[in-house]
Design an enzyme around this catalytic site. Structure first.
Site, PDB file in Angstrom:
ATOM      1  N   HIS A   1      51.488 -70.380  85.267  1.00 43.58           N
ATOM      2  CA  HIS A   1      51.328 -68.966  85.628  1.00 43.58           C
ATOM      3  C   HIS A   1      50.056 -68.445  84.972  1.00 43.58           C
ATOM      4  CE1 HIS A   1      51.953 -64.996  86.772  1.00 43.58           C
ATOM      5  NE2 HIS A   1      53.154 -64.747  86.297  1.00 43.58           N
TER       6      HIS A   1
ATOM      7  N   GLU B   1      63.154 -62.129  94.729  1.00 37.78           N
ATOM      8  CA  GLU B   1      62.116 -62.437  95.710  1.00 37.78           C
ATOM      9  C   GLU B   1      62.711 -62.984  97.003  1.00 37.78           C
ATOM     10  OE1 GLU B   1      57.743 -64.590  96.050  1.00 37.78           O
ATOM     11  OE2 GLU B   1      58.945 -64.892  94.237  1.00 37.78           O
TER      12      GLU B   1
ATOM     13  N   HIS C   1      55.695 -65.763  94.618  1.00 32.10           N
ATOM     14  CA  HIS C   1      55.395 -65.493  93.211  1.00 32.10           C
ATOM     15  C   HIS C   1      56.154 -66.493  92.344  1.00 32.10           C
ATOM     16  CE1 HIS C   1      53.970 -63.227  89.845  1.00 32.10           C
ATOM     17  NE2 HIS C   1      55.174 -62.947  89.419  1.00 32.10           N
TER      18      HIS C   1
ATOM     19  N   LYS D   1      53.411 -72.497  91.129  1.00 27.88           N
ATOM     20  CA  LYS D   1      53.404 -72.344  89.668  1.00 27.88           C
ATOM     21  C   LYS D   1      54.091 -73.506  88.969  1.00 27.88           C
ATOM     22  CE  LYS D   1      53.150 -67.277  89.282  1.00 27.88           C
ATOM     23  NZ  LYS D   1      53.054 -66.894  90.705  1.00 27.88           N
TER      24      LYS D   1
ATOM     25  N   CYS E   1      50.602 -59.529  86.365  1.00 29.48           N
ATOM     26  CA  CYS E   1      50.576 -60.725  87.209  1.00 29.48           C
ATOM     27  C   CYS E   1      50.018 -60.482  88.607  1.00 29.48           C
ATOM     28  CB  CYS E   1      51.986 -61.298  87.338  1.00 29.48           C
ATOM     29  SG  CYS E   1      52.850 -61.464  85.768  1.00 29.48           S
TER      30      CYS E   1
ATOM     31  N   PHE F   1      54.778 -57.332  86.057  1.00 26.83           N
ATOM     32  CA  PHE F   1      55.332 -56.412  85.076  1.00 26.83           C
ATOM     33  C   PHE F   1      54.686 -55.044  85.307  1.00 26.83           C
ATOM     34  CE2 PHE F   1      56.497 -59.574  81.409  1.00 26.83           C
ATOM     35  CZ  PHE F   1      57.506 -60.073  82.197  1.00 26.83           C
TER      36      PHE F   1
END
Length: 383
Positions: free
Chosen positions: A311, A285, A274, A306, A135, A371
């Protein structure tokens, strides 16, 4: 696109009714015929088609690159999964219908195909590099492009990302991982709810976004409009878990971006988070932001777009960087949509549905956390 975001319009819609489990995603309204002839489209996956289109628009907007030595023109692209459509179609042809696998399947699906096609279309003969960092892919590509410009490796960088993952096989794999948002048949477009107590995950999206990076002095000499300055970036790794985010790792990336830009937390008015609307991710976050901003946290405005565009995985960082730059230019932050009851564990000030003026001297951050544990923060300032 930015105007639609500011209005809170969601691109997320139901997809693949043939699947056993309901699914939603955000599909790009893209017509490849504007950019490719039928013959040119052979062996070119949608992920590369959109990359060529977005990069071409960015270059056009930047006044072209006629005065740039082709060997000093670089292409830096983030792509997480490559040509998933070509892979899905090849498997379907071979295993379900007994047909033959198209001979250009491999060139179409390889992760560096978007960068290669952009380079060929633009005639770029400098470094042409692909970053596949889940990502954070295109956020990493932007920071690496900025480094290349800053140290003189290239005179101009075409940098961004592309992803085209909304295909049945990909959708089923993400559903199996249980990271996608639950679908409400009455309101599917509002499935993604960042920082809300009801959040259940994200929706996949597709698309491409590119920026043209060059030294400010060169842009001034060329007489072109400059949207923003990419003043700082932070890249760190958690090195703790493949999929679970880490507060300390994210905080280091944010702090590094601030330090590189020589900007204090109080000078940052907006963070494009994010914000994947996962149970753990959103909390981590917010804790990272709190640890870096401290007493200045309440003056910061936060939203995750998002909720509206899905995403884009490898393309997310670039798209959200563009949104952040446009927000700085418009002096208004896009809303954090679909959050009716904010989770107390996500103790940040969210941008309301109508958007909000960006305060402070004019700095904003776009965050991407991947990830594999990679954390990226890009800090832009207003001209």
């Amino acid at each position: 696109m930015f105007a639609a975001l500011m209005r809170g319009e969601s691109a997320i819609r139901p997809v693949f009714p043939e699947l056993a489990k309901p699914a939603v995603a955000a599909l790009a309204p893209f017509d490849a015929s504007r950019w490719f002839s039928k013959l040119q489209l052979v062996g070119v996956d949608r992920v590369s088609q959109m990359a060529v289109a977005a990069a071409s628009l960015a270059v056009e907007d930047a006044g072209g690159h006629d005065g740039i030595d082709a060997s000093r023109l670089g292409v830096y692209v983030g792509c997480g999964l490559g040509g998933m459509g070509s892979l899905d179609a090849a498997y379907h042809a071979a295993l379900q219908t007994g047909g033959r696998v198209p001979p250009l399947t491999i060139p179409a699906l390889m992760a560096n195909a978007p960068a290669a096609h952009v380079a060929m279309r633009q005639g770029a003969r400098g470094p042409v590099l692909t970053y596949s960092v889940a990502c954070a892919s295109s956020a990493v590509a932007l920071s690496e492009a900025a480094k290349a410009v800053a140290c003189g490796d290239v005179d101009m960088a075409i940098a961004g990302g592309s992803e085209a993952i909304v295909v049945p096989g990909s959708m089923m794999a993400w559903q199996a991982m249980q990271t996608l948002a639950s679908v409400d048949s009455q309101e599917p477009e509002a499935a993604v709810k960042p920082f809300d107590v009801r959040r259940s995950g994200f929706a996949l999206g597709e698309g491409a976004a590119f920026l043209v990076l060059e030294r400010a002095s060169q842009a001034e000499a060329r007489g072109v409009s400059v949207y923003s300055l990419l003043r700082g970036w932070g890249l760190t790794c958690d090195a703790t878990h493949l999929t679970k985010p880490d507060v300390a790792g994210q905080a280091r990336a944010l702090a590094d971006a601030l330090r590189r830009a020589q900007v204090s937390p109080a000078d940052v008015g907006y963070v494009n988070a994010h914000g994947t609307a996962t149970r753990i991710g959103d909390v981590v976050e917010c804790e990272a932001l709190a640890s870096v901003w401290g007493s200045d946290l309440q003056a910061l405005r936060v939203s995750s777009t998002k909720a509206l565009h899905g995403h884009l995985l490898g393309g997310a960082g670039a798209l959200e960087a563009v949104i952040t730059v446009l927000a700085l230019q418009a002096r208004r932050a896009p809303p954090n949509s679909h959050c009716q009851q904010q989770d107390p564990a996500c103790a940040v000030v969210l941008v309301p549905d109508a958007g909000e003026e960006i305060g402070g001297p004019g700095a904003a951050i776009s965050s991407s956390f991947a990830f594999g544990g990679t954390n990226s923060a890009l800090l832009f300032t207003r001209i």
